[in-house]
Motif scaffolding. Sequence first.
Motif, mmCIF file in Angstrom:
data_model
loop_
_atom_site.group_PDB
_atom_site.id
_atom_site.type_symbol
_atom_site.label_atom_id
_atom_site.label_comp_id
_atom_site.label_asym_id
_atom_site.label_seq_id
_atom_site.Cartn_x
_atom_site.Cartn_y
_atom_site.Cartn_z
ATOM 1 N N GLN A 466 0.829 -1.203 0.000
ATOM 2 C CA GLN A 466 0.000 0.000 0.000
ATOM 3 C C GLN A 466 0.859 1.246 0.000
ATOM 4 O O GLN A 466 1.944 1.273 0.561
ATOM 5 C CB GLN A 466 -0.911 -0.032 1.223
ATOM 6 N N GLU A 582 -13.435 -3.700 -11.363
ATOM 7 C CA GLU A 582 -12.444 -2.918 -10.627
ATOM 8 C C GLU A 582 -12.985 -1.525 -10.414
ATOM 9 O O GLU A 582 -13.943 -1.099 -11.046
ATOM 10 C CB GLU A 582 -11.134 -2.865 -11.399
ATOM 11 N N THR A 583 -12.324 -0.816 -9.524
ATOM 12 C CA THR A 583 -12.775 0.520 -9.205
ATOM 13 C C THR A 583 -11.996 1.529 -10.029
ATOM 14 O O THR A 583 -10.825 1.337 -10.305
ATOM 15 C CB THR A 583 -12.619 0.785 -7.707
ATOM 16 N N ASP A 586 -9.827 6.625 -7.060
ATOM 17 C CA ASP A 586 -8.984 6.312 -5.919
ATOM 18 C C ASP A 586 -9.680 6.626 -4.600
ATOM 19 O O ASP A 586 -9.102 6.479 -3.544
ATOM 20 C CB ASP A 586 -7.663 7.098 -6.011
ATOM 21 N N PRO A 588 -11.780 6.005 -1.452
ATOM 22 C CA PRO A 588 -12.096 4.764 -0.738
ATOM 23 C C PRO A 588 -13.572 4.692 -0.398
ATOM 24 O O PRO A 588 -13.945 4.660 0.754
ATOM 25 C CB PRO A 588 -11.218 4.844 0.504
ATOM 26 N N PRO A 591 -16.414 -0.474 -0.203
ATOM 27 C CA PRO A 591 -15.596 -1.443 0.560
ATOM 28 C C PRO A 591 -15.282 -2.697 -0.244
ATOM 29 O O PRO A 591 -14.388 -3.457 0.120
ATOM 30 C CB PRO A 591 -16.471 -1.754 1.772
ATOM 31 N N LYS A 592 -16.010 -2.907 -1.356
ATOM 32 C CA LYS A 592 -15.771 -4.111 -2.154
ATOM 33 C C LYS A 592 -14.334 -4.157 -2.661
ATOM 34 O O LYS A 592 -13.748 -5.228 -2.818
ATOM 35 C CB LYS A 592 -16.719 -4.096 -3.345
ATOM 36 N N TYR A 593 -13.757 -2.998 -2.922
ATOM 37 C CA TYR A 593 -12.424 -2.972 -3.534
ATOM 38 C C TYR A 593 -11.310 -2.712 -2.525
ATOM 39 O O TYR A 593 -10.172 -2.514 -2.901
ATOM 40 C CB TYR A 593 -12.394 -1.930 -4.657
ATOM 41 N N GLU A 594 -11.687 -2.683 -1.262
ATOM 42 C CA GLU A 594 -10.637 -2.544 -0.248
ATOM 43 C C GLU A 594 -9.978 -3.890 -0.007
ATOM 44 O O GLU A 594 -10.585 -4.933 -0.222
ATOM 45 C CB GLU A 594 -11.235 -2.014 1.052
ATOM 46 N N SER A 595 -8.719 -3.867 0.461
ATOM 47 C CA SER A 595 -8.073 -5.117 0.836
ATOM 48 C C SER A 595 -8.835 -5.739 1.992
ATOM 49 O O SER A 595 -9.306 -5.038 2.886
ATOM 50 C CB SER A 595 -6.638 -4.852 1.285
ATOM 51 N N PHE A 596 -8.969 -7.068 1.937
ATOM 52 C CA PHE A 596 -9.614 -7.761 3.049
ATOM 53 C C PHE A 596 -8.705 -7.693 4.254
ATOM 54 O O PHE A 596 -7.554 -8.125 4.203
ATOM 55 C CB PHE A 596 -9.888 -9.213 2.677
ATOM 56 N N ALA A 601 -11.911 -1.529 8.813
ATOM 57 C CA ALA A 601 -11.896 -0.444 7.845
ATOM 58 C C ALA A 601 -10.499 -0.316 7.269
ATOM 59 O O ALA A 601 -9.510 -0.680 7.904
ATOM 60 C CB ALA A 601 -12.306 0.857 8.526
ATOM 61 N N SER A 602 -10.430 0.194 6.043
ATOM 62 C CA SER A 602 -9.151 0.286 5.371
ATOM 63 C C SER A 602 -8.254 1.318 6.044
ATOM 64 O O SER A 602 -8.631 2.477 6.183
ATOM 65 C CB SER A 602 -9.381 0.679 3.916
ATOM 66 N N GLU B 226 -6.185 -12.024 -1.808
ATOM 67 C CA GLU B 226 -7.024 -11.106 -2.572
ATOM 68 C C GLU B 226 -7.476 -11.690 -3.898
ATOM 69 O O GLU B 226 -8.149 -11.018 -4.669
ATOM 70 C CB GLU B 226 -6.274 -9.796 -2.819
ATOM 71 N N ARG C 74 -18.796 -4.871 5.483
ATOM 72 C CA ARG C 74 -17.615 -4.786 4.608
ATOM 73 C C ARG C 74 -17.248 -6.155 4.042
ATOM 74 O O ARG C 74 -16.990 -6.307 2.849
ATOM 75 C CB ARG C 74 -16.429 -4.247 5.408
ATOM 76 N N ALA C 77 -19.514 -7.293 1.369
ATOM 77 C CA ALA C 77 -19.295 -6.576 0.107
ATOM 78 C C ALA C 77 -18.105 -7.144 -0.652
ATOM 79 O O ALA C 77 -18.040 -7.038 -1.875
ATOM 80 C CB ALA C 77 -19.070 -5.099 0.386
ATOM 81 N N GLN C 78 -17.160 -7.732 0.078
ATOM 82 C CA GLN C 78 -15.928 -8.188 -0.568
ATOM 83 C C GLN C 78 -16.073 -9.565 -1.214
ATOM 84 O O GLN C 78 -15.130 -10.046 -1.850
ATOM 85 C CB GLN C 78 -14.788 -8.189 0.453
#
Lengths: 657, 320, 149
Positions: A466, A582-583, A586, A588, A591-596, A601-602, B226, C74, C77-78
């Motif tokens: 990141q 993909e998103t 940039d 945020p 949340p679908k495209y945040e790292s798990f 929260a990211s 991921e 969250r 959603a992932q």
Amino acid sequence: MYDFMYHFPVLAIMVLFLGAFIASLVGRRNAVIRNAVVLIAMVTSLVLILSLVKPILLEGQTITYWLSNWEPVGDWAIGISLEVDALSLFFALIVVVAVFVSGVYSFFYMDRDDSLVNYYTLFSMLSGSVLGLVLSGDLFNMFVMIEIMTFTAVALTAFRNTYEGALEGAFKYLVVGSLGSTSVLIGIALIYSQMHTLNLAQLAAMLPGYDSPVTIIAFAFLFVGFGSKAFLFPFHPLAADAHAVAPASISLMISGVLTKCGVYGIIRLAYTVYQNVDVNVMNALKSVCNPMNANFVQYFITGVGVVTMFICVTMAFNQHNFKRLLAFHSISQVGYVITVIGLGSALGLSAGLFHAMNHTIFKGLLFLTAGAVQHATGSLDLDELGGLSKKMPGTCALFLIGAASISGLPPFNGFASKWMIYQAAFQKAGETGNFFFVVVCVAALITSVLTLASFIKVAQSVFFGQLNPKFAKTREVSLGMRIPMWILAILCVVTGLFPDKVQQWLLAPATSAAMNAAGYIDAAMGQGYAASFSIPSFQPQSIFLSGAWQPVMWLLLLVSVTLAVCIVALLGSDDKAPAISETNTDTPADPKYESFFSGEASVYSQVGGSDLFWGFKHNWRHYFSFMHNWHSGVVNDYTLYGAAAIAVALVLCVIFL
Amino acid sequence: MTNLLWTMFHVLVFPGVLFCVVIGVLLAGLDRKLVARMQNRVGPPLLQPWYDFLKCCGKETIIPRHARRSLFLAAPVLGFAALITVALFVPVLSCSTYSTSADLVVILYLLTVVGVSMIVGAAASGSPFAGVGLSREMVAMISYELPFVLVILAVGRMAGATTPLGVTFSLQAIVDWQAANGSMLFHWSMIPAALAMLFVIPCEIGMHPFDIAEAETEICEGTLAEYSGPPAGLFRLTHCVKMYIMCALFCAMFLGGISTGYAALDALVVVVLSVVITFVTMSVPHAVCARFKVEQVFKFYWTVVAGLALISLILVWLGL
Amino acid sequence: MFQKMIDKSMAKSPWIFHVNAGSCNGCDIELVSVLTPRYDAERLGFRLTGTPRQADIVVVSGPITSQTRDRLVRTLAQVPEPKVVVSLGSCPRSGNVFKGSYCVDGPLEKYTHVDVSVGGCTPKPEAIVAALAKAAEILAEKRKEMRQA
């Protein structure tokens, strides 16, 4: 070869020194004229050296040039000479290409520094001196060039003297580097007192039959001296301190060119002058004309190489600074070169030369990418950087090519030369039945995987993961900086894909030249001079490989399999079925495209930095803590190590030779 | 033209993509079935890895915000393709396709390329879990590299002792030597090396007691954290194919002597041997052992396994 | 070309991701027991996965406490499409004995569409296996719907 071509070597050297002079005269006011002068000097020397490729490397001629036409009189070569055989030209090629790339890069990389006229003057002098060193035909001129080289390199290391540690690094380099230069000078003095000449060709004729402890001691001094210029163990801490603070273009010069001068010196010394490295055809004659115990010299050089390569690669695991880490790897790779050079076989020398060339290419590339990162972000701290691949995709791709090369991943050039190194070491073990060379082979293979680990660490810490919010505004570096990097990257791929052509056009002539002492002597001193000292004439050896590697073939197979996979994937795809999502922004938001992160929260969470491989380091903690204490960073200690190295080399040579 | 067709056949059918995938999937399915039986379960159907792969192909691929798109998508394809090229270089007993154009060192490094492509994919995904996973994957790689290298050198010396160079790296030469002198495994000095190689196999593949990089309970699948959809499926498939390739490599290095003379029959023999090797090296440890810790893996491989390989190397070097 | 094969495989290989939204751990233990030799859900292709990115079925247990709510949303959603949500036990359905507590933000329906719901405190493993099998069927149907849409 045309007659005027005899002047090319000296012109190639002079044009660079002249460039330094003119740049400092006219460049103080006008930056464009200054850059133009330096560029013209670099390009001219590049063209002059390239034009010598055909007669010398491909046709096997040798240029001997006596300055002021002071030719040998009465068999005594007193005048200053340049002697360019295939080995010299091979290194000269490395030098001019590296100088050109580094110079072009500097024009864009140094745009934020001032008093650049000093930089370019010193840079041109450094380039001229290293070129002079590899083309020189006598020992004392080599020393003079070493001195110019060391002092310009020291000054350039301290060029950005506002950086923390710049003066310290330069000071260490100055003190310990002087120790090495002094060692060379003592060796030269000893030789001169015995032989009354310093011409390399004449020494090569006279030394093998001259059985004296003084010349053996001189060998020890010269070896340590040249070794210190290649930053071999125990001189390696210097390189780290110098590289970390020098501008990236100078790091390229120090690692790609200066260390090669040390390597060149050792090859010239061991193969041509002392002829003490076992050459198969000479086995029968060794007892007659070789005063030095060839086996001992092999063990000695190879041993130093192995220790250097292993210690430096483990030291790299502890580094927090991008360029310090590269510096240790640089020395580790030089360790590879020295290791195989010590083997004394034709295959070993070819592999060593190949790796020396590749090292300049890929390590130059890596230093330039480090410079690009520094230029873009202002930081080299591995614990702080991260995620730059999104901001600097071009630099990231270049870094990955360089990293794959140095880690020896096929099909890049690092693999091609390392593959030859393993072959050479293992064949030597097979021929001699000596287990020592098996250990060498294992050490080389393990060092390679440790190198890979180290570069995975850099990739993850700098380019992936990141992005540190601190560097959110980072921009890709300018095209002018990327083009020199692309030149090196393309060279990485090309030399990796066609190792047989490199072998045929560059390595085989250089290897023959290094082993052909008689030819070298005769070219300078007149036909028949070598025979009068009963130096055996050279029989070319063919190289046998105990394995096979056809990179083009592999690449074709890889491409066809990849194509097959892609075609199947395309045939199987369906417009309506779920596809890649993909998103775009940039922000945020989704949340679908945040790292798990277990649903959290990211937040900025970068896994990387200096301690990435703790699972490995934990098992080696005692070794690492010992090394940590041993690399104290105190210049007194490093000088002591240097002095100890000279003492040990002396004692060993006196006992065993 | 015929040549081109043959090349296509080799690359796509045997011993290339199709053969590798089919055998790899069957081996992986068999492994899961065997583990289930050893735990007194029924277990999934034999083709379960294939269903898993197809299912993954039917899912959405999400590219996370921190990921580097091109590398994230290219890494699985590259790893898979590099692995298939290894299959072309490993001779299947008597039938070899391209085994004279790459030697054991190249194979070692191509296997590394497969691992590296996984690491780069993980790094490109930008997940912290993947970061931990790639760190562990790399430590595992360092761990098994030393014994693997020692085994290669021991085998190379054994097969090359009679050649003028004294050593060989060529896998074809090793197989030919075994055809003349009997399998490596039946020379007593090579038995420790064979054992070491059997230990290397599960770690190279990342099977259960050594699957520190993909520990699903600790670090959320680690390197694959991921990945979703077809790329994840391709990584799983690569994993299956790797099982077959490591088994085939073991057969070529240690069991090269047994050949029936018919290509098809030889392939069958290798498949049967692969099943046995899978059972011994993967299923049994999977059912019996709990997962190792990271530093334990390293210690185990650099002491016990490397020691075994070193014994062989020294014995071979002494001419025994 | 392969879409038919993929459709068929969809129900045969559902991977489960388990979210504990404040559960008392009873349902969680029962879910694990489903994978033990006695009930062996793996014979139907079920597998517990560590990351929502590779999950097909998300199993939620617990009454959705206010601490876990955001994390649950969250995580849901992932999960890539198509996906199936299973609520495990009485808690995510009604809040169970925790209903009305200041720190419970249930039921699960407020945040997502629940496809299969298993009642009980705790549900029997047989019931869980049946629910998961049902979920796998729904998964295959969702996939078909996505293709026809």
